[in-house]
Scaffold this motif. Structure first.
Motif, mmCIF file in Angstrom:
data_model
loop_
_atom_site.group_PDB
_atom_site.id
_atom_site.type_symbol
_atom_site.label_atom_id
_atom_site.label_comp_id
_atom_site.label_asym_id
_atom_site.label_seq_id
_atom_site.Cartn_x
_atom_site.Cartn_y
_atom_site.Cartn_z
ATOM 1 N N LEU A 72 3.154 3.237 15.219
ATOM 2 C CA LEU A 72 2.436 3.530 16.458
ATOM 3 C C LEU A 72 2.532 5.016 16.798
ATOM 4 O O LEU A 72 1.578 5.616 17.300
ATOM 5 C CB LEU A 72 2.995 2.690 17.611
ATOM 6 N N ALA A 73 3.686 5.613 16.527
ATOM 7 C CA ALA A 73 3.856 7.046 16.775
ATOM 8 C C ALA A 73 3.191 7.871 15.684
ATOM 9 O O ALA A 73 2.472 8.839 15.959
ATOM 10 C CB ALA A 73 5.342 7.393 16.871
ATOM 11 N N TYR A 74 3.398 7.477 14.421
ATOM 12 C CA TYR A 74 2.892 8.273 13.301
ATOM 13 C C TYR A 74 1.369 8.320 13.274
ATOM 14 O O TYR A 74 0.760 9.390 13.167
ATOM 15 C CB TYR A 74 3.412 7.713 11.973
ATOM 16 N N ALA A 75 0.729 7.140 13.339
ATOM 17 C CA ALA A 75 -0.723 7.096 13.246
ATOM 18 C C ALA A 75 -1.379 7.779 14.441
ATOM 19 O O ALA A 75 -2.398 8.466 14.297
ATOM 20 C CB ALA A 75 -1.190 5.643 13.141
ATOM 21 N N THR A 76 -0.786 7.600 15.620
ATOM 22 C CA THR A 76 -1.362 8.208 16.824
ATOM 23 C C THR A 76 -1.244 9.723 16.778
ATOM 24 O O THR A 76 -2.166 10.437 17.175
ATOM 25 C CB THR A 76 -0.658 7.656 18.081
ATOM 26 N N THR A 77 -0.112 10.231 16.284
ATOM 27 C CA THR A 77 0.060 11.683 16.173
ATOM 28 C C THR A 77 -1.050 12.296 15.332
ATOM 29 O O THR A 77 -1.684 13.282 15.721
ATOM 30 C CB THR A 77 1.421 12.028 15.545
ATOM 31 N N ALA A 78 -1.298 11.721 14.152
ATOM 32 C CA ALA A 78 -2.301 12.266 13.244
ATOM 33 C C ALA A 78 -3.691 12.217 13.846
ATOM 34 O O ALA A 78 -4.453 13.198 13.786
ATOM 35 C CB ALA A 78 -2.262 11.495 11.922
ATOM 36 N N ALA A 79 -4.040 11.068 14.455
ATOM 37 C CA ALA A 79 -5.385 10.908 15.002
ATOM 38 C C ALA A 79 -5.633 11.854 16.170
ATOM 39 O O ALA A 79 -6.689 12.491 16.264
ATOM 40 C CB ALA A 79 -5.584 9.452 15.441
ATOM 41 N N VAL A 80 -4.654 11.959 17.058
ATOM 42 C CA VAL A 80 -4.805 12.824 18.232
ATOM 43 C C VAL A 80 -4.840 14.295 17.811
ATOM 44 O O VAL A 80 -5.640 15.088 18.330
ATOM 45 C CB VAL A 80 -3.670 12.566 19.241
ATOM 46 N N ALA A 81 -3.974 14.683 16.866
ATOM 47 C CA ALA A 81 -3.930 16.084 16.426
ATOM 48 C C ALA A 81 -5.260 16.515 15.817
ATOM 49 O O ALA A 81 -5.703 17.661 16.015
ATOM 50 C CB ALA A 81 -2.806 16.277 15.410
ATOM 51 N N ARG A 82 -5.923 15.632 15.079
ATOM 52 C CA ARG A 82 -7.231 15.965 14.515
ATOM 53 C C ARG A 82 -8.239 16.253 15.626
ATOM 54 O O ARG A 82 -9.013 17.219 15.548
ATOM 55 C CB ARG A 82 -7.744 14.815 13.644
ATOM 56 N N ARG A 83 -8.244 15.422 16.638
ATOM 57 C CA ARG A 83 -9.164 15.630 17.760
ATOM 58 C C ARG A 83 -8.858 16.947 18.477
ATOM 59 O O ARG A 83 -9.772 17.664 18.903
ATOM 60 C CB ARG A 83 -9.053 14.468 18.741
ATOM 61 N N GLY A 99 -4.058 3.605 21.017
ATOM 62 C CA GLY A 99 -2.740 3.328 20.447
ATOM 63 C C GLY A 99 -1.797 2.702 21.459
ATOM 64 O O GLY A 99 -1.003 1.805 21.128
ATOM 65 N N ILE A 100 -1.876 3.159 22.712
ATOM 66 C CA ILE A 100 -1.008 2.597 23.757
ATOM 67 C C ILE A 100 -1.381 1.148 24.054
ATOM 68 O O ILE A 100 -0.509 0.279 24.212
ATOM 69 C CB ILE A 100 -1.098 3.469 25.027
ATOM 70 N N LEU A 153 6.749 4.707 21.945
ATOM 71 C CA LEU A 153 6.403 5.166 20.597
ATOM 72 C C LEU A 153 4.979 5.710 20.552
ATOM 73 O O LEU A 153 4.734 6.813 20.050
ATOM 74 C CB LEU A 153 6.551 4.021 19.598
ATOM 75 N N ALA A 154 4.027 4.921 21.061
ATOM 76 C CA ALA A 154 2.620 5.334 21.005
ATOM 77 C C ALA A 154 2.376 6.580 21.845
ATOM 78 O O ALA A 154 1.681 7.510 21.414
ATOM 79 C CB ALA A 154 1.724 4.190 21.472
ATOM 80 N N ALA A 155 2.955 6.620 23.052
ATOM 81 C CA ALA A 155 2.749 7.776 23.932
ATOM 82 C C ALA A 155 3.420 9.025 23.366
ATOM 83 O O ALA A 155 2.910 10.144 23.528
ATOM 84 C CB ALA A 155 3.284 7.472 25.332
ATOM 85 N N GLY A 233 -11.718 0.614 19.397
ATOM 86 C CA GLY A 233 -10.696 1.651 19.252
ATOM 87 C C GLY A 233 -9.333 1.069 18.930
ATOM 88 O O GLY A 233 -8.597 1.615 18.097
ATOM 89 N N ILE A 234 -8.983 -0.052 19.578
ATOM 90 C CA ILE A 234 -7.703 -0.709 19.313
ATOM 91 C C ILE A 234 -7.677 -1.229 17.878
ATOM 92 O O ILE A 234 -6.672 -1.100 17.171
ATOM 93 C CB ILE A 234 -7.471 -1.860 20.313
ATOM 94 N N ARG A 235 -8.798 -1.791 17.442
ATOM 95 C CA ARG A 235 -8.884 -2.291 16.069
ATOM 96 C C ARG A 235 -8.749 -1.143 15.066
ATOM 97 O O ARG A 235 -8.057 -1.283 14.042
ATOM 98 C CB ARG A 235 -10.213 -3.012 15.867
ATOM 99 N N ALA A 236 -9.364 -0.011 15.369
ATOM 100 C CA ALA A 236 -9.256 1.151 14.476
ATOM 101 C C ALA A 236 -7.815 1.660 14.415
ATOM 102 O O ALA A 236 -7.327 2.046 13.346
ATOM 103 C CB ALA A 236 -10.187 2.258 14.951
ATOM 104 N N SER A 237 -7.120 1.653 15.559
ATOM 105 C CA SER A 237 -5.719 2.075 15.585
ATOM 106 C C SER A 237 -4.855 1.142 14.740
ATOM 107 O O SER A 237 -3.968 1.593 14.009
ATOM 108 C CB SER A 237 -5.202 2.097 17.028
ATOM 109 N N ALA A 238 -5.132 -0.156 14.843
ATOM 110 C CA ALA A 238 -4.375 -1.130 14.052
ATOM 111 C C ALA A 238 -4.632 -0.936 12.560
ATOM 112 O O ALA A 238 -3.706 -0.981 11.739
ATOM 113 C CB ALA A 238 -4.747 -2.547 14.475
#
Length: 445
Positions: A72-83, A99-100, A153-155, A233-238
């Protein structure tokens, strides 16, 4: 001085400043997190051996659950950083909210699964008849804190992606202090025993999650991002998290196999293995801090379409990983005679642990490269490759580790197998980094 070196030096300095600014607070937050269990253990330990044993079993289950969902932390970090790199701050926070929401759904599912099955889970872990009731009590109450733990973790991933590791550090430190105070008040002040310790931890975790949500909600309102749950969006995060989940489970399997093999070597060896593994995990915090910086920095560069910047940052972080690994290795070599008496007075355990610690020390530069490249590829959103690479590593490590009891060499040979595992990881990660296939640009991979 050549033109290349003249332009390279300011670039390295810029990367150094970025790495230090992100890695140091991340290291503080990483160290603060395990202190929750340490504080609980210190407080509950004075209630009695059965209570402490119950806490140990329940904590092992909770720690495993949290480590499984660390994606939850790893995937969210990468996705948010790209944006962020693409200049889309509103979309970055919106993606973080997905992610949250996923964390909330997963947390609620875990509660539904744990509450009725807590006695069976505790029995599966082999708790004694005297410790089991305390373990069940702690697990059932603490499971209520899993949703806020996953929100944290997600936040945390959201804020790391936004290049902010200072806020997670402040929240982690405040949460640790609140947890310690609440545990003392509820365990001893209100005489709630081990249940008081569990409630204190749950309250502290809820407070941490609330602070994170306030920070994210404020950011969402400032940038006009929606807070409503979005099914797509939730499905994409999963879906983005599944490969990282496979990677994490494979790594956990490696660690469990290593412990099972150590147990077959004898009591002194398994005790020594626990000490060595604990120190190895502690050293990993320092290296993981650089990896976290890598996730945030690489994601931002690729989101901005700057592949040259991403390559340069990757090279500099690898140099940092090697340098920190050398420093940690030297520290372990020098501190070996002092470390072991802190854990045990049994000389048989010392004799088993000393050579194994030397293997750990020598392998630290290797570990530095592995952690950094792991973080770089996570920041690039290269989860599927990381999953397959870790499955391959597990396939190589397992037969080698299982041969240790019959071949001989004791704990030193087992940690030689662990070094082989890290070597395979480095080879797969290094090949991927050199290939350039991870350099996919844009706001979304």
């Amino acid at each position: 001085m050549t033109q290349a070196s003249a332009t390279g030096l300011p670039s390295r300095r810029r990367h150094d400043r970025e790495i230090i600014a992100l890695a140091l607070p991340a290291f503080g937050a990483l160290v603060a997190e395990p202190l929750f269990i340490l504080a609980d253990s210190a407080i509950v330990g004075h209630l009695g051996t059965a209570q402490l044993a119950g806490l140990g079993v329940a904590s092992a289950l909770l720690t495993t659950a949290v480590s499984i969902f660390v994606f939850l932390a790893y995937a969210t970090t990468a996705a948010v950083a790209r944006r962020v790199g693409a200049g889309e701050l509103g979309a970055a926070i919106r993606q973080g909210m997905d992610g949250i929401w996923l964390a909330i759904l997963l947390g609620c599912a875990v509660i539904v699964a744990v509450l009725p099955t807590a006695p069976a889970l505790i029995d599966l872990f082999g708790a004694s008849d005297t410790a089991a009731p305390y373990a069940v009590t702690y697990l059932r109450i603490s499971s209520l804190g899993i949703p806020p733990m996953l929100i944290v973790l997600a936040a945390t991933g959201v804020l790391r992606g936004l290049q902010d590791t200072k806020t997670p550090l402040r929240v982690a430190v405040a949460g640790f202090v609140a947890n310690a105070v609440l545990n003392v008040l509820l365990v001893y002040g209100l005489d709630l025993g081990i249940a008081g310790s569990a409630w204190g931890t749950v309250i502290a975790q809820c407070g941490m999650a609330a602070v994170y949500l306030v920070v994210v909600v404020r950011g969402a309102r400032r940038h006009g991002a929606s807070l409503r749950p979005d099914a797509a969006g939730i499905r994409a995060s999963a879906q983005a998290g599944v490969p990282l989940l496979v990677r994490t489970l494979s790594l956990r399997a490696i660690l469990m196999i290593a412990t099972a093999v150590a147990a077959r070597l004898g009591d002194a060896d398994v005790a020594a293995h626990q000490i060595v593994l604990s120190l190895w995990s502690l050293l990993a915090f320092a290296l993981d801090a650089i990896a976290i910086a890598g996730q945030a920095i690489i994601g931002r560069y690729l989101g901005a379409g700057d592949t040259d910047g991403a390559r340069a940052a990757c090279r500099r972080m690898v140099e940092w990983g090697i340098a920190v690994g050398i420093a940690l290795g030297l520290l372990v070599v020098l501190a070996r005679p002092l470390l072991l008496p802190m854990f045990t007075g049994d000389t048989a355990v010392w004799h088993a642990a000393l050579p194994a610690l030397l293997v750990v020390a020598v392998s630290q530069p290797l570990s530095g490269v592995v952690f950094v490249l792991d973080g770089v590829l996570m920041g690039a959103g290269d989860g599927p490759y990381l999953a397959w690479a870790m499955i391959l590593t597990l396939a190589v490590f397992t037969p080698v580790a299982l041969l240790v009891p019959s071949v001989g060499g004791g704990l030193t040979a087992l940690w030689g197998a662990m070094t082989l595992m890290m070597t395979v990881r480095m080879a797969t990660l290094w090949w991927r980094a050199r290939s350039g296939h991870w350099l996919v640009t844009g706001a979304v991979r």
